[in-house]
Design an enzyme around this catalytic site. Sequence first.
Site, short mmCIF file in Angstrom:
data_model
loop_
_atom_site.label_atom_id
_atom_site.label_comp_id
_atom_site.label_asym_id
_atom_site.label_seq_id
_atom_site.Cartn_x
_atom_site.Cartn_y
_atom_site.Cartn_z
N TYR A 11 -5.90 2.82 -2.28
CA TYR A 11 -5.41 2.06 -3.44
C TYR A 11 -6.00 0.65 -3.48
O TYR A 11 -6.69 0.27 -4.43
CB TYR A 11 -3.88 2.04 -3.38
CG TYR A 11 -3.21 1.06 -4.32
CD1 TYR A 11 -3.60 0.95 -5.65
CD2 TYR A 11 -2.18 0.25 -3.85
CE1 TYR A 11 -2.97 0.05 -6.50
CE2 TYR A 11 -1.54 -0.64 -4.69
CZ TYR A 11 -1.94 -0.75 -6.02
OH TYR A 11 -1.32 -1.64 -6.84
N TYR A 141 3.88 -0.38 12.67
CA TYR A 141 2.84 -0.72 11.69
C TYR A 141 2.54 -2.23 11.74
O TYR A 141 1.37 -2.63 11.84
CB TYR A 141 3.31 -0.31 10.28
CG TYR A 141 2.42 -0.86 9.20
CD1 TYR A 141 1.10 -0.44 9.09
CD2 TYR A 141 2.89 -1.83 8.31
CE1 TYR A 141 0.27 -0.97 8.11
CE2 TYR A 141 2.07 -2.35 7.33
CZ TYR A 141 0.76 -1.93 7.24
OH TYR A 141 -0.05 -2.46 6.28
#
Length: 325
Positions: A11, A141
């Site tokens: 994206y 993350y």
Amino acid sequence: MNVLVTGGAGYIGSAVARVLEGEGHTVAVLDSLVTGHRAAVALGVRFFHADTRDKAAVRAALEAHRAEAVVHLAAISQVGTSVREPRAYFDNNVVGALSLFDAMLDVGVRDIVFSSTAAVYGEPDHCPIVEESPTRPVSPYGDTKLMIEQVLARYGAAYGLRHACLRYFNAAGALPDAGEDHRPETHLIPRLLQLAQGRGEPVSVFGTDYPTRDGTCVRDYIHVGDLARAHVLALGALRAEGRVYNLGCGGGFTVNEVLTAARKVTGHAIPVAYGPRREGDPAELVASSARIGKELGWAPRHAGIEEILASAWDWMQRHPLGWPA
Ligand code: UDP
């Protein structure tokens, strides 16, 4: 410059690749296509199908493209999944980055812009968040992105790797020819817009009892085109001491405000349920982007939530099922 964009089929990466090309750079994309889409790579852009952990393949791509710089976005990026599957995150993101940096140093490429995240801050003490705010990630993350920033700082000092780390807040919206297509989709804006299209899973608003103006979480949504432009500026001002920049619009909208705007922009009712909080969601995440404004002259051009939503809605209507396989 000849620039290799890792994750350029994703994206944000596909937007970065387009904006770099638009600014006169010659882009090649390297992507494993595990989450990216081949169709997201613009026609005429050289494509290398490879994982960043494959050092020989990365080295070959750098040489074939005669790369002078790298924009490194390739990563897996779902906060929740990272808690359940930390091995995959440390392996893909950290090992992948180490392998990429090795390949770069092997072939003498020393310029890199790194895609980092607001997740390095964890639960902030204050908003807006400045770059000096404590970094205390609350997910694997966030850990992986902070670790890579730390590696870059050391590699800058030891090997002269000139770098900038861009800490993205909530990327949203679309370019006319590059939009968001995650499978599965977990992000608020595309999920609401999918509902407006009559597809997608039911949406629950995660938490209504936060200490915010309407009880729902506040996030700093930044248009993907503004985000992409920051990479171009950062690439032109790299140094071995490195630089860290927040990227947000500095305002922030609640989930309910985003929902209201989505209903207005699409003209659809978009039914949602109100449910419990999602684990690990801070009440408010809003950036100060003053540093990149002052040092690189960056400012968002699309800071209104309706404008951001309209760009995403436009892309989704022209790509009702996302990118073709
Ligand atoms: N959110 C929500 N329902 C959803 C997805 C997200 O209420 O189905 C909320 C989430 O709690 C957060 C905001 O929307 O406050 C943005 O979430 P998103 O997953 O898009 O990005 P994040 O802030 O997690 O990076």
